[in-house]
Design a protein around this motif. Sequence first.
Motif, PDB file in Angstrom:
ATOM      1  N   ALA A   1      39.080  47.583  37.621  1.00 50.08           N
ATOM      2  CA  ALA A   1      40.079  46.542  37.346  1.00 50.08           C
ATOM      3  C   ALA A   1      39.590  45.181  37.826  1.00 50.08           C
ATOM      4  CB  ALA A   1      41.385  46.900  38.050  1.00 50.08           C
ATOM      5  N   LEU A   2      40.044  44.133  37.135  1.00 51.17           N
ATOM      6  CA  LEU A   2      39.685  42.788  37.589  1.00 51.17           C
ATOM      7  C   LEU A   2      40.877  41.845  37.565  1.00 51.17           C
ATOM      8  CD1 LEU A   2      37.588  40.673  35.101  1.00 51.17           C
ATOM      9  CD2 LEU A   2      38.458  42.898  34.430  1.00 51.17           C
ATOM     10  N   LEU A   3      40.701  40.736  38.277  1.00 49.86           N
ATOM     11  CA  LEU A   3      41.703  39.671  38.302  1.00 49.86           C
ATOM     12  C   LEU A   3      41.166  38.581  37.385  1.00 49.86           C
ATOM     13  CD1 LEU A   3      42.099  41.253  41.045  1.00 49.86           C
ATOM     14  CD2 LEU A   3      42.994  39.113  41.972  1.00 49.86           C
ATOM     15  N   ALA A   4      41.781  38.448  36.208  1.00 49.63           N
ATOM     16  CA  ALA A   4      41.228  37.517  35.230  1.00 49.63           C
ATOM     17  C   ALA A   4      41.761  36.110  35.464  1.00 49.63           C
ATOM     18  CB  ALA A   4      41.567  37.987  33.821  1.00 49.63           C
ATOM     19  N   LEU A   5      40.834  35.144  35.479  1.00 48.94           N
ATOM     20  CA  LEU A   5      41.193  33.721  35.571  1.00 48.94           C
ATOM     21  C   LEU A   5      40.897  33.010  34.261  1.00 48.94           C
ATOM     22  CD1 LEU A   5      40.820  34.619  38.673  1.00 48.94           C
ATOM     23  CD2 LEU A   5      40.397  32.204  39.101  1.00 48.94           C
ATOM     24  N   GLU A   6      40.086  33.682  33.422  1.00 56.82           N
ATOM     25  CA  GLU A   6      39.752  33.087  32.123  1.00 56.82           C
ATOM     26  C   GLU A   6      39.881  34.107  31.008  1.00 56.82           C
ATOM     27  OE1 GLU A   6      35.906  31.236  32.109  1.00 56.82           O
ATOM     28  OE2 GLU A   6      36.540  29.637  33.470  1.00 56.82           O
ATOM     29  N   MET A   7      40.218  33.593  29.812  1.00 55.99           N
ATOM     30  CA  MET A   7      40.305  34.411  28.607  1.00 55.99           C
ATOM     31  C   MET A   7      39.465  33.733  27.530  1.00 55.99           C
ATOM     32  SD  MET A   7      43.699  34.988  26.298  1.00 55.99           S
ATOM     33  CE  MET A   7      43.665  36.038  24.844  1.00 55.99           C
TER      34      MET A   7
ATOM     35  N   ARG B   1      49.190  29.726  29.835  1.00 55.32           N
ATOM     36  CA  ARG B   1      50.406  30.102  30.565  1.00 55.32           C
ATOM     37  C   ARG B   1      51.041  31.399  30.050  1.00 55.32           C
ATOM     38  NH1 ARG B   1      56.231  28.051  31.498  1.00 55.32           N
ATOM     39  NH2 ARG B   1      56.084  26.870  29.577  1.00 55.32           N
ATOM     40  N   PRO B   2      51.191  31.579  28.727  1.00 56.49           N
ATOM     41  CA  PRO B   2      51.808  32.838  28.263  1.00 56.49           C
ATOM     42  C   PRO B   2      50.997  34.084  28.616  1.00 56.49           C
ATOM     43  CG  PRO B   2      51.624  31.245  26.451  1.00 56.49           C
ATOM     44  CD  PRO B   2      50.851  30.682  27.592  1.00 56.49           C
ATOM     45  N   ARG B   3      49.714  33.929  28.879  1.00 58.31           N
ATOM     46  CA  ARG B   3      48.860  35.070  29.217  1.00 58.31           C
ATOM     47  C   ARG B   3      48.821  35.318  30.723  1.00 58.31           C
ATOM     48  NH1 ARG B   3      49.359  34.826  24.784  1.00 58.31           N
ATOM     49  NH2 ARG B   3      50.871  36.361  25.430  1.00 58.31           N
ATOM     50  N   GLY B   4      49.505  34.468  31.519  1.00 60.27           N
ATOM     51  CA  GLY B   4      49.627  34.767  32.941  1.00 60.27           C
ATOM     52  C   GLY B   4      49.004  33.763  33.886  1.00 60.27           C
ATOM     53  N   PHE B   5      48.819  32.520  33.445  1.00 60.88           N
ATOM     54  CA  PHE B   5      48.185  31.497  34.284  1.00 60.88           C
ATOM     55  C   PHE B   5      48.820  31.466  35.674  1.00 60.88           C
ATOM     56  CE2 PHE B   5      47.962  27.258  36.123  1.00 60.88           C
ATOM     57  CZ  PHE B   5      46.612  26.991  36.044  1.00 60.88           C
ATOM     58  N   PRO B   6      48.060  31.419  36.769  1.00 59.96           N
ATOM     59  CA  PRO B   6      46.603  31.242  36.776  1.00 59.96           C
ATOM     60  C   PRO B   6      45.800  32.549  36.873  1.00 59.96           C
ATOM     61  CG  PRO B   6      47.496  30.801  38.953  1.00 59.96           C
ATOM     62  CD  PRO B   6      48.667  31.186  38.090  1.00 59.96           C
ATOM     63  N   VAL B   7      46.466  33.689  37.195  1.00 61.79           N
ATOM     64  CA  VAL B   7      45.727  34.937  37.418  1.00 61.79           C
ATOM     65  C   VAL B   7      46.512  36.117  36.838  1.00 61.79           C
ATOM     66  CG1 VAL B   7      44.731  36.474  39.165  1.00 61.79           C
ATOM     67  CG2 VAL B   7      44.812  34.014  39.616  1.00 61.79           C
ATOM     68  N   ARG B   8      45.830  37.001  36.104  1.00 67.06           N
ATOM     69  CA  ARG B   8      46.478  38.233  35.663  1.00 67.06           C
ATOM     70  C   ARG B   8      45.584  39.429  35.974  1.00 67.06           C
ATOM     71  NH1 ARG B   8      47.457  39.069  29.398  1.00 67.06           N
ATOM     72  NH2 ARG B   8      48.596  40.844  30.211  1.00 67.06           N
ATOM     73  N   MET B   9      46.203  40.583  36.134  1.00 59.81           N
ATOM     74  CA  MET B   9      45.439  41.829  36.267  1.00 59.81           C
ATOM     75  C   MET B   9      44.923  42.230  34.886  1.00 59.81           C
ATOM     76  SD  MET B   9      45.237  42.799  39.300  1.00 59.81           S
ATOM     77  CE  MET B   9      44.405  44.349  38.949  1.00 59.81           C
ATOM     78  N   VAL B  10      43.724  42.788  34.860  1.00 59.09           N
ATOM     79  CA  VAL B  10      43.185  43.389  33.647  1.00 59.09           C
ATOM     80  C   VAL B  10      42.633  44.751  34.061  1.00 59.09           C
ATOM     81  CG1 VAL B  10      41.324  43.238  31.949  1.00 59.09           C
ATOM     82  CG2 VAL B  10      42.720  41.225  32.425  1.00 59.09           C
ATOM     83  N   VAL B  11      43.154  45.803  33.427  1.00 58.89           N
ATOM     84  CA  VAL B  11      42.788  47.165  33.816  1.00 58.89           C
ATOM     85  C   VAL B  11      42.213  47.875  32.584  1.00 58.89           C
ATOM     86  CG1 VAL B  11      43.554  49.217  35.069  1.00 58.89           C
ATOM     87  CG2 VAL B  11      44.818  47.075  35.347  1.00 58.89           C
ATOM     88  N   PRO B  12      40.897  47.727  32.366  1.00 62.01           N
ATOM     89  CA  PRO B  12      40.294  48.245  31.132  1.00 62.01           C
ATOM     90  C   PRO B  12      40.540  49.742  30.943  1.00 62.01           C
ATOM     91  CG  PRO B  12      38.749  46.799  32.277  1.00 62.01           C
ATOM     92  CD  PRO B  12      39.909  47.036  33.208  1.00 62.01           C
ATOM     93  N   GLY B  13      41.023  50.109  29.761  1.00 65.39           N
ATOM     94  CA  GLY B  13      41.235  51.523  29.434  1.00 65.39           C
ATOM     95  C   GLY B  13      42.647  52.011  29.675  1.00 65.39           C
ATOM     96  N   ILE B  14      43.425  51.269  30.471  1.00 65.94           N
ATOM     97  CA  ILE B  14      44.811  51.668  30.768  1.00 65.94           C
ATOM     98  C   ILE B  14      45.751  50.729  29.999  1.00 65.94           C
ATOM     99  CG2 ILE B  14      46.557  51.825  32.607  1.00 65.94           C
ATOM    100  CD1 ILE B  14      44.500  53.029  34.422  1.00 65.94           C
ATOM    101  N   TYR B  15      46.839  51.306  29.469  1.00 65.11           N
ATOM    102  CA  TYR B  15      47.803  50.512  28.688  1.00 65.11           C
ATOM    103  C   TYR B  15      48.251  49.269  29.462  1.00 65.11           C
ATOM    104  CZ  TYR B  15      48.271  54.071  25.043  1.00 65.11           C
ATOM    105  OH  TYR B  15      48.035  54.927  23.995  1.00 65.11           O
ATOM    106  N   SER B  16      48.635  48.240  28.710  1.00 63.21           N
ATOM    107  CA  SER B  16      48.748  46.906  29.315  1.00 63.21           C
ATOM    108  C   SER B  16      50.032  46.629  30.094  1.00 63.21           C
ATOM    109  CB  SER B  16      48.494  45.816  28.276  1.00 63.21           C
ATOM    110  OG  SER B  16      49.351  45.922  27.184  1.00 63.21           O
ATOM    111  N   MET B  17      50.936  47.615  30.247  1.00 61.27           N
ATOM    112  CA  MET B  17      52.071  47.372  31.171  1.00 61.27           C
ATOM    113  C   MET B  17      51.544  47.140  32.577  1.00 61.27           C
ATOM    114  SD  MET B  17      51.684  50.806  30.615  1.00 61.27           S
ATOM    115  CE  MET B  17      50.566  51.662  31.702  1.00 61.27           C
ATOM    116  N   SER B  18      50.273  47.592  32.826  1.00 59.45           N
ATOM    117  CA  SER B  18      49.672  47.438  34.162  1.00 59.45           C
ATOM    118  C   SER B  18      48.900  46.127  34.312  1.00 59.45           C
ATOM    119  CB  SER B  18      48.723  48.614  34.416  1.00 59.45           C
ATOM    120  OG  SER B  18      47.693  48.625  33.441  1.00 59.45           O
ATOM    121  N   HIS B  19      48.761  45.360  33.211  1.00 63.38           N
ATOM    122  CA  HIS B  19      47.975  44.122  33.263  1.00 63.38           C
ATOM    123  C   HIS B  19      48.914  42.980  33.674  1.00 63.38           C
ATOM    124  CE1 HIS B  19      44.646  45.800  30.416  1.00 63.38           C
ATOM    125  NE2 HIS B  19      45.312  46.779  30.964  1.00 63.38           N
TER     126      HIS B  19
END
Length: 379
Positions: free
Chosen positions: A185-191, A198-216
Motif C-alpha cells: 500500500a502507498l500514500l499517494a500525493l500525485e495522480m 481535491r475530489p481524489r483526496g487532496f492532499p493525501v489518499r491511501m492506494v491499496v493495489p489489488g484491493i477494492y477501493s473502499m479501502s483507498h
Amino acid sequence: MSETASNPTALAPRSVALAQPPKELTLRPVEGMAKWLGPFARFAMRLVSMVEQPLENMSGPLSPVKGYFRRDRHRHPRVDPETYALRVTGVARPRSFTLAELRELPWEERVLVMECAGNGNHVMGSAGLVGQARWSGPSLATVLEACGGPGEATHFAFRGLDPVPLVRRGYHYGLSMQELDQARALLALEMNGEPLPRPRGFPVRMVVPGIYSMSHVKWLGHIEGKTAPHMGIHNRWVFTNKERRDGKWVRVQARWIGLKSMITRCQRIDGGWRLTGWAWGGGKELDRVEITTDGGQSWRTATLHPPGEYFGGELPPESFEHAWSVFDFHWRDAEAGSHLLASRAFATDGTAQLMDEDPEVKGHFNQTRVKWREVDVPG
Ligand SMILES: Nc1nc2c(c(=O)[nH]1)N[C@H]1C(S)=C(S)[C@@H](COP(=O)(O)O)O[C@H]1N2
Ligand SMILES: [Mo]
C-alpha cells in the motif's frame, strides 16, 4: 416530379443516419437500474455520489484525471496544505507528518486498477466505477519506518477528513498489516504526475493495489495502528456480502479484486467494428480474453495488450502487477440487427471469469461474472 419532392421524408435525419453509419455504437446493459433507467441512471447515481467514467475515457491503458470515476459520501473537504498534518498512532513512535515531510520521504510510483467494490453489480448493470491511473508517494512501509515500525499494531484503520452526513466523523476503513504488506500500500500525493485533485483526496489518499477501493481512503488524516481488526460500519456492514460456508450464511468483507473483463466500446473501423475493453483482477497472470457476439453460442479470442506493453519501458513489472490489460477484437462479420455481446477472462492456471452468479454468495460486492451488453448494428 423528383423523388425527393414526392417523398418529403427522404431527407429526414433518420435516413441521413442510415446512409452514414455512426462512428460508435451504444453498448446497452441488459439488467439492473441501467437497463430500466437508460441515460437517467447516470443522474440517479449522481444523487448518491456515484459518478461513472464517461464513455470517451473507457478505453486504453490510463484514465485521465478529468472524468475519473467518483464514489464517496458527498462532501469533498477543502484541506489547507500549509496546516495539514497526518497523525499516525498505535505504532512504535506515534507522530504527525506535514505535507513537506511526506514529500521528503522516498516515493514509489504504481499503475493499478481502482475499482469500487460494487462496480457493475446486478443492481447497477453499468460498470463505470473503475479507473486506472499512475499514483505516487511514499509507501505505507516507509511511513511506518519513519515511526520506528508498526510496534504492536497488527491492523490499521485509515480515517478521512470528510464529514459523513449525520455521523459527522470522517470516513474510515481498516485492513490487516498482512493485507497492506501484500498489496504494498502507498500514500499517494500525485495522480498521473499531477498533485492529487481535491475530489481524489487532496492532499493525501491511501492506494491499496489489488484491493477494492473502499479501502483507498481519500483526504487521509489519521492512520491508526490497532491490535485487532477495525470493525467500523464500512468494514462491518456497508461493504459486505453473505457467503454460504459449511451450510451457514456468514458475512464477509469485500477485499481482493476478482478476475473480470468487460467490453467497454464498439467503434467503427474499416471492415467492421472494433470492440475494446479491459481485463483485470484475480491476482493471477491473464491468459486470454474471449469474446462472444452471438449471446454465448461461440467464443473467439481477442488481442490482448498487457500493461507491460504500455508501462514496461518506464516502470519495473512489480509497479503494474495490478494494472488492467487492454483487449480489442475486430468484429468483421457483424450483421445488421441486435446482438448480445460479452467478454470472458481466463487466467493461466485455468481459472475463468464466472458465467453466472455464484449461488453461494449474496450481495452487491465483488460481482465478477460475465457482463452482457446489447448492441444494435445498423443496416
Ligand atoms: N475519505 C473518503 N475516502 C473514500 C470514500 C469516502 O467516501 N471518503 N469512498 C471510498 C469508496 S467506496 C471508493 S469506491 C473510492 C472512490 O474513489 P474516487 O472517488 O477517487 O474514484 O474512494 C474510497 N475512499
Ligand atoms: Mo466504493
